[in-house]
Design a protein around this motif. Structure first.
Motif, PDB file in Angstrom:
ATOM      1  N   ALA A  36       0.805  -1.225   0.000  1.00 34.31           N
ATOM      2  CA  ALA A  36       0.000   0.000   0.000  1.00 34.31           C
ATOM      3  C   ALA A  36       0.838   1.275   0.000  1.00 34.31           C
ATOM      4  O   ALA A  36       0.346   2.350   0.326  1.00 34.31           O
ATOM      5  N   ARG A  37       2.117   1.168  -0.394  1.00 35.33           N
ATOM      6  CA  ARG A  37       2.990   2.343  -0.487  1.00 35.33           C
ATOM      7  C   ARG A  37       3.309   2.587  -1.955  1.00 35.33           C
ATOM      8  O   ARG A  37       3.859   1.721  -2.631  1.00 35.33           O
ATOM      9  N   LEU A  38       2.971   3.778  -2.446  1.00 32.73           N
ATOM     10  CA  LEU A  38       3.225   4.136  -3.838  1.00 32.73           C
ATOM     11  C   LEU A  38       4.725   4.168  -4.092  1.00 32.73           C
ATOM     12  O   LEU A  38       5.478   4.820  -3.382  1.00 32.73           O
ATOM     13  N   GLN A  39       5.153   3.417  -5.139  1.00 30.99           N
ATOM     14  CA  GLN A  39       6.564   3.385  -5.497  1.00 30.99           C
ATOM     15  C   GLN A  39       6.833   4.060  -6.835  1.00 30.99           C
ATOM     16  O   GLN A  39       7.828   4.744  -6.993  1.00 30.99           O
ATOM     17  N   VAL A  40       5.947   3.846  -7.813  1.00 31.96           N
ATOM     18  CA  VAL A  40       6.176   4.352  -9.161  1.00 31.96           C
ATOM     19  C   VAL A  40       4.856   4.841  -9.744  1.00 31.96           C
ATOM     20  O   VAL A  40       3.814   4.210  -9.580  1.00 31.96           O
ATOM     21  N   ARG A  41       4.931   5.970 -10.457  1.00 36.56           N
ATOM     22  CA  ARG A  41       3.789   6.519 -11.197  1.00 36.56           C
ATOM     23  C   ARG A  41       4.223   6.682 -12.640  1.00 36.56           C
ATOM     24  O   ARG A  41       5.208   7.364 -12.915  1.00 36.56           O
ATOM     25  N   LEU A  42       3.499   6.040 -13.567  1.00 33.00           N
ATOM     26  CA  LEU A  42       3.833   6.087 -14.983  1.00 33.00           C
ATOM     27  C   LEU A  42       2.682   6.730 -15.743  1.00 33.00           C
ATOM     28  O   LEU A  42       1.523   6.365 -15.534  1.00 33.00           O
ATOM     29  N   THR A  43       3.009   7.689 -16.610  1.00 28.92           N
ATOM     30  CA  THR A  43       2.003   8.294 -17.477  1.00 28.92           C
ATOM     31  C   THR A  43       2.500   8.246 -18.911  1.00 28.92           C
ATOM     32  O   THR A  43       3.702   8.328 -19.167  1.00 28.92           O
ATOM     33  N   ALA A  44       1.547   8.096 -19.843  1.00 26.99           N
ATOM     34  CA  ALA A  44       1.889   8.051 -21.266  1.00 26.99           C
ATOM     35  C   ALA A  44       0.649   8.378 -22.082  1.00 26.99           C
ATOM     36  O   ALA A  44      -0.460   7.986 -21.716  1.00 26.99           O
ATOM     37  N   PRO A  45       0.815   9.085 -23.208  1.00 26.87           N
ATOM     38  CA  PRO A  45      -0.334   9.375 -24.074  1.00 26.87           C
ATOM     39  C   PRO A  45      -0.876   8.126 -24.772  1.00 26.87           C
ATOM     40  O   PRO A  45      -2.052   8.036 -25.058  1.00 26.87           O
ATOM     41  N   LEU A  46       0.013   7.135 -25.041  1.00 28.18           N
ATOM     42  CA  LEU A  46      -0.404   5.912 -25.731  1.00 28.18           C
ATOM     43  C   LEU A  46       0.429   4.743 -25.232  1.00 28.18           C
ATOM     44  O   LEU A  46       1.651   4.828 -25.161  1.00 28.18           O
ATOM     45  N   GLU A  47      -0.264   3.648 -24.900  1.00 25.26           N
ATOM     46  CA  GLU A  47       0.399   2.423 -24.479  1.00 25.26           C
ATOM     47  C   GLU A  47      -0.104   1.290 -25.351  1.00 25.26           C
ATOM     48  O   GLU A  47      -1.300   1.145 -25.562  1.00 25.26           O
ATOM     49  N   GLN A  48       0.830   0.475 -25.867  1.00 24.50           N
ATOM     50  CA  GLN A  48       0.467  -0.682 -26.688  1.00 24.50           C
ATOM     51  C   GLN A  48       1.011  -1.937 -26.009  1.00 24.50           C
ATOM     52  O   GLN A  48       2.205  -2.024 -25.741  1.00 24.50           O
ATOM     53  N   ARG A  49       0.127  -2.907 -25.765  1.00 23.59           N
ATOM     54  CA  ARG A  49       0.510  -4.174 -25.121  1.00 23.59           C
ATOM     55  C   ARG A  49       0.449  -5.294 -26.147  1.00 23.59           C
ATOM     56  O   ARG A  49      -0.500  -5.373 -26.914  1.00 23.59           O
TER      57      ARG A  49
END
Length: 169
Positions: A36-49
């Motif tokens: 329950a501890r935030l480690q990483v925040r990722l943002t991106a306009p487009l993600e492809q999996r």
């Protein structure tokens, strides 16, 4: 007596296999936590999996790493990013910037690798890097650093460097 029958028609030519993304998401915000501890925040306009687990960020990516006290420890931005799931390896390209917020250090390069298994960021030995601190601007080729960029080594340094005479041998 003549027999006429119908044979199954076989497809002619190679079978086409789709190799593109299985899923695309826009305006991505991903939060990674542990206990329950935030480690990483990722943002991106487009993600492809992709089916193999790889993830590609073709329109840029921004990652923020948090310390245990919830303060921002490190930021990383690039115009392109790729996560190779099998290797647990991020590749960042195009105007890559890393900033260690507490130590006020910045790294600038065109390609950077982040090995999550080893907790290490690095560049190819031929990749130009520039590191800026409050008092210095260091340049050279190749870099190895820990994941929070608090400790680093430029493989082939270049330029003029200030030496603190009190710690010189």
């Amino acid at each position: 007596m003549a027999l006429v029958g119908c044979d199954e028609q076989k497809a002619v030519g190679p079978t086409l296999v789709y190799k593109g993304p299985n899923m695309e998401s826009t305006n991505v915000l991903e939060l990674f936590s542990d206990s329950a501890r935030l480690q990483v925040r990722l943002t991106a306009p487009l993600e492809q999996r992709y089916e193999n687990g790889d993830v590609i960020y073709t329109k840029g990516v921004s990652v923020t790493f948090y310390a245990k006290d919830k303060s921002v420890e490190n930021t990383l931005t690039a115009r392109y990013g790729k996560l190779e799931q099998a290797k647990n390896l991020f590749t960042m390209r195009g105007d890559v910037r890393v900033a260690n917020v507490p130590q006020q250090q910045k790294l600038f390069t065109e390609e950077l690798f982040y090995d999550r298994n080893k907790g290490q960021i690095y560049t190819d030995s031929a990749m130009f890097v520039r590191v800026e601190t409050l008092t210095e601007r260091l340049t050279g080729y190749g870099l190895k650093a820990n994941q929070n960029f608090s400790s680093y080594r430029i493989t082939k340094p270049e330029g003029v460097f200030a030496i603190d005479q009190s710690v010189a041998p």
